[in-house]
Scaffold this motif. Structure first.
Motif, PDB file in Angstrom:
ATOM      1  N   LEU A 157     -13.206 -14.769  11.410  1.00 13.52           N
ATOM      2  CA  LEU A 157     -13.511 -13.551  12.171  1.00 13.52           C
ATOM      3  C   LEU A 157     -12.547 -12.431  11.801  1.00 13.52           C
ATOM      4  O   LEU A 157     -12.958 -11.293  11.563  1.00 13.52           O
ATOM      5  CB  LEU A 157     -13.428 -13.844  13.672  1.00 13.52           C
ATOM      6  CG  LEU A 157     -13.774 -12.665  14.587  1.00 13.52           C
ATOM      7  CD1 LEU A 157     -15.216 -12.235  14.380  1.00 13.52           C
ATOM      8  CD2 LEU A 157     -13.541 -13.016  16.047  1.00 13.52           C
ATOM      9  N   ILE A 158     -11.262 -12.777  11.736  1.00 13.90           N
ATOM     10  CA  ILE A 158     -10.268 -11.754  11.407  1.00 13.90           C
ATOM     11  C   ILE A 158     -10.530 -11.199  10.007  1.00 13.90           C
ATOM     12  O   ILE A 158     -10.511  -9.992   9.782  1.00 13.90           O
ATOM     13  CB  ILE A 158      -8.839 -12.340  11.524  1.00 13.90           C
ATOM     14  CG1 ILE A 158      -8.523 -12.602  12.999  1.00 13.90           C
ATOM     15  CG2 ILE A 158      -7.806 -11.379  10.928  1.00 13.90           C
ATOM     16  CD1 ILE A 158      -7.315 -13.459  13.235  1.00 13.90           C
ATOM     17  N   CYS A 159     -10.816 -12.108   9.069  1.00 17.32           N
ATOM     18  CA  CYS A 159     -11.102 -11.654   7.703  1.00 17.32           C
ATOM     19  C   CYS A 159     -12.342 -10.764   7.687  1.00 17.32           C
ATOM     20  O   CYS A 159     -12.376  -9.723   7.017  1.00 17.32           O
ATOM     21  CB  CYS A 159     -11.327 -12.840   6.777  1.00 17.32           C
ATOM     22  SG  CYS A 159      -9.838 -13.805   6.525  1.00 17.32           S
ATOM     23  N   ALA A 160     -13.370 -11.161   8.447  1.00 12.29           N
ATOM     24  CA  ALA A 160     -14.614 -10.387   8.452  1.00 12.29           C
ATOM     25  C   ALA A 160     -14.369  -8.997   9.021  1.00 12.29           C
ATOM     26  O   ALA A 160     -14.833  -7.998   8.476  1.00 12.29           O
ATOM     27  CB  ALA A 160     -15.679 -11.108   9.267  1.00 12.29           C
ATOM     28  N   LEU A 161     -13.616  -8.945  10.128  1.00 12.40           N
ATOM     29  CA  LEU A 161     -13.356  -7.641  10.754  1.00 12.40           C
ATOM     30  C   LEU A 161     -12.555  -6.759   9.815  1.00 12.40           C
ATOM     31  O   LEU A 161     -12.753  -5.550   9.762  1.00 12.40           O
ATOM     32  CB  LEU A 161     -12.603  -7.832  12.075  1.00 12.40           C
ATOM     33  CG  LEU A 161     -13.441  -8.417  13.214  1.00 12.40           C
ATOM     34  CD1 LEU A 161     -12.578  -8.712  14.418  1.00 12.40           C
ATOM     35  CD2 LEU A 161     -14.572  -7.475  13.587  1.00 12.40           C
ATOM     36  N   ARG A 162     -11.657  -7.395   9.040  1.00 11.79           N
ATOM     37  CA  ARG A 162     -10.798  -6.629   8.159  1.00 11.79           C
ATOM     38  C   ARG A 162     -11.536  -6.195   6.890  1.00 11.79           C
ATOM     39  O   ARG A 162     -11.442  -5.056   6.477  1.00 11.79           O
ATOM     40  CB  ARG A 162      -9.576  -7.481   7.809  1.00 11.79           C
ATOM     41  CG  ARG A 162      -8.613  -6.872   6.813  1.00 11.79           C
ATOM     42  CD  ARG A 162      -7.900  -5.672   7.420  1.00 11.79           C
ATOM     43  NE  ARG A 162      -7.072  -5.001   6.415  1.00 11.79           N
ATOM     44  CZ  ARG A 162      -7.558  -4.185   5.488  1.00 11.79           C
ATOM     45  NH1 ARG A 162      -8.858  -3.948   5.442  1.00 11.79           N
ATOM     46  NH2 ARG A 162      -6.755  -3.619   4.623  1.00 11.79           N
TER      47      ARG A 162
END
Ligand SMILES: Nc1ncnc2c1ncn2[C@@H]1O[C@H](COP(=O)(O)OP(=O)(O)OP(=O)(O)O)[C@@H](O)[C@H]1O
Ligand SMILES: [Mg+2]
Lengths: 325, 246
Positions: A296-301
């Motif tokens: 999720l963090i990677c996707a948001l970033r």
């Protein structure tokens, strides 16, 4: 609903090939796993209506999911009502819960993280209520009597269950596509993009938002009822737990919020990833959520529009329309 | 068409608008002038239903619309634009305009067709499929106007649609507004660009410190000592007079 680039076409084709391959694999494990993923995909599609198109990120879609499941279970177990009627009632209950939460939250102008927190609070309160009252079976939950048949909406054959779920997911996606290109969809997107401008242009933004919550609640309630009919058992932690709320939002964000295919593709991708990690790392409990958080963090970033957004940039068919499939 | 009476609004101790009244006749172009912070935008937000006035009434086409929500007022045919442009950044220009058109055209194909037609009329034909976020400031101002027109509104409240434009762009917009007026629309416009006010507005009101200090034709207003003082400071009118005579 049509893909707009080579990349999106490939992504959609991969998902379809995977879903079709289950008919030939005859692996009960994979079938069960994908059935679960499809139920989650329906909540993800529910979240996508409010969170994706409307920009109202809920952190508590379990509230509507659980209400759908419990409404249907209570009617069947406590009142002996026919499963079909209970099925419909579950959807209506989910819609009503969504509208209720929306009406309250938007009456007070809640947005962003305040809205997310209020939805989370609702789900938690409902979870505690469901575990304390007799009508909801208290801490031990509710169990449907095993009685396979068309009239009870219970099916022994996993392939039949799987097919029904595929059809339902396809229907919900078709509805999503239809909504997206309707007046309501345009208004919902306008509210997401700029609420003041939307108000000036004659949009009753409060009504649009509550309506979106009701539709989203209906889809989430549907997913809850599907869970009940497939597994025949619910308790408060399973259907009102925050795991449901997290899975509802993470799939669309990874796959592409505000797209028709994103929630399904994101949910399938995540579940496959989680399942793979589980096998590799020998079932460490809770591991899939750690993994989800990282993804999720990677996707948001790195993927602001999710996989569909990324794929849209690969081999564009036509430049002209800005919206994704 | 629009009658505003004794409108007042305070923010804390500050009287942003103080007992302001104005009239806009059907088919007219009326200016609303005043130095920065005079309360012009606040007037618009109250007239269009975005904030409730502390006092005063707004009548539109003979009906009292004071305190109605913006969407109701828009349905009745009065719309405001924003001084700070507010495009739907993620949508194309045509989709932006279509959001306005959906008010009276519920079908997508129809709304998009209306949007295309209005976009072309405002000289945005080549930009219709571009994302609104890619527009220049002039393009965005024009988009505000196009979206407002698409709702079918009869009375448009324009908040500085010409601010930040170069002279050639200003004269284009002036031409467009005049043409739209001739098609039967009415305008109340806040404007700092004097060239535009002088050539468009038949009458204008001047607001200063929340109070309506003058009303007349633009030509009368630039000669009004009170107005000159409001813009150029205390004693300016007298100094200008002396300058003329010397
Ligand atoms: N929401 C608000 N809260 C507090 N003060 C406000 C608010 N809106 C406006 N004001 C104040 O009210 C006064 C009038 O503001 P307004 O925006 O109406 O002026 P204006 O005439 O439109 O000025 P400009 O030419 O700079 O756009 C200003 O002093 C402003 O700071
Ligand atoms: Mg202003």
């Amino acid at each position: 609903m049509k893909p707009q680039s080579m990349g999106q076409a490939v992504l959609i084709a991969l998902a379809l090939i995977y879903l079709a391959s289950l008919y030939f694999m005859s692996s009960p494990v994979w079938m069960g796993f994908t059935i679960n993923a499809l139920i989650v995909a329906v909540v993800a599609l529910a979240w996508n209506i409010t969170g994706g198109f409307g920009g109202m990120a809920s952190f508590g879609h379990a509230a509507m999911y659980g209400t759908g499941a419990y409404a249907s279970a209570i009617l069947q177990v406590q009142y002996g009502i026919n499963a079909w009627i209970a099925f419909g009632a579950g959807i209506v209950a989910g819609a009503a819960m969504g509208a209720f939460i929306g009406a309250l939250a938007f009456r007070y102008g809640l947005k962003g993280s305040y809205f997310a927190l209020v939805t989370l609070a609702f789900a938690e309160v409902l979870r505690i209520c469901a575990s304390s009252f007799a009508i909801t079976g208290g801490g031990s939950g509710l169990q449907l009597r095993l009685e396979p048949g068309l009239s009870t909406l219970q099916f022994n054959d996993r392939a039949v269950v799987y097919t029904i779920l595929l059809v339902i997911v396809a229907l919900v996606m078709a509805l999503t596509a239809w909504l997206k290109y309707s007046r309501f969809g345009a208004y919902l997107i306008a509210v997401r993009e700029n609420e003041d401008a939307a108000r000036a242009l004659g949009i009753d933004t409060y009504r649009i938002k509550v309506k979106a919550m009701a539709i989203s609640g209906a889809f989430a309630g549907l997913a809850g009822v599907l869970y009940l009919q497939v597994w025949l058992f619910i308790d408060s932690a399973v259907v009102y737990g925050s795991a449901v709320s997290i899975e509802a939002l993470i799939g669309p964000i990874i796959g592409g919020a505000g797209t028709v295919w994103g929630p399904l593709i994101g949910t399938l991708g995540l579940h496959l990833l989680g399942e793979g990690a589980k096998h590799l790392l020998h079932n460490a409990p809770g591991l899939n959520f750690v993994l989800y958080a990282v993804v999720l963090i990677c996707a948001l970033r790195f993927l602001p529009q999710g996989l569909m957004g990324l794929a849209a940039r690969i081999g564009t068919f036509r430049k002209k329309e800005n919206d994704n499939a | 068409m629009l009658e505003v009476r004794n409108l007042s609004k305070s923010f804390g101790g500050l009287k942003a608008v103080d007992n302001a009244s104005l009239d806009v006749p059907e088919g007219g172009i009326v200016g609303l002038l005043g130095p920065n912070g005079a309360g012009k935008t606040t007037c618009f937000t109250m007239i269009a239903g975005f904030t409730k006035p502390n006092k005063g009434t707004v009548r539109f086409m003979g009906r009292d619309v004071t305190g109605l929500p913006p969407h109701r007022i828009c349905e009745m045919g009065m719309i405001r634009t924003f001084q700070i442009v507010q495009p739907f950044a993620g949508l194309t220009v045509q989709e932006n305009i279509a959001v306005g058109a959906y008010l009276h055209h519920h079908d997508r194909a129809e709304a998009m067709a209306v949007a295309r037609q209005i976009g072309k009329r405002l000289g945005m034909g080549a930009m219709l499929d571009r994302p609104a976020s890619s527009l220049t400031i002039a393009g965005r101002k024009r988009l505000e106007l196009a979206r407002a027109l698409a709702t079918g509104a009869k009375l448009l409240l324009l908040d500085e649609v010409m601010a930040g434009l170069i002279p050639s762009e200003v004269s284009e917009i002036v031409g467009i507004i005049r043409q739209i007026r001739d098609e039967g629309h009415t305008f109340l416009m806040i404007e700092h660009v004097m060239q535009a006010v002088m050539s468009l507005a038949e009458t204008a009101y001047v607001l200063n410190h929340g109070k309506m200090i003058a009303h007349g034709t633009p030509r009368e207003l630039v000669q009004d000592p009170g107005v000159v003082e409001a813009y150029l400071g205390h004693g300016a009118a007298a100094r200008l007079q002396e300058g003329h005579h010397a």
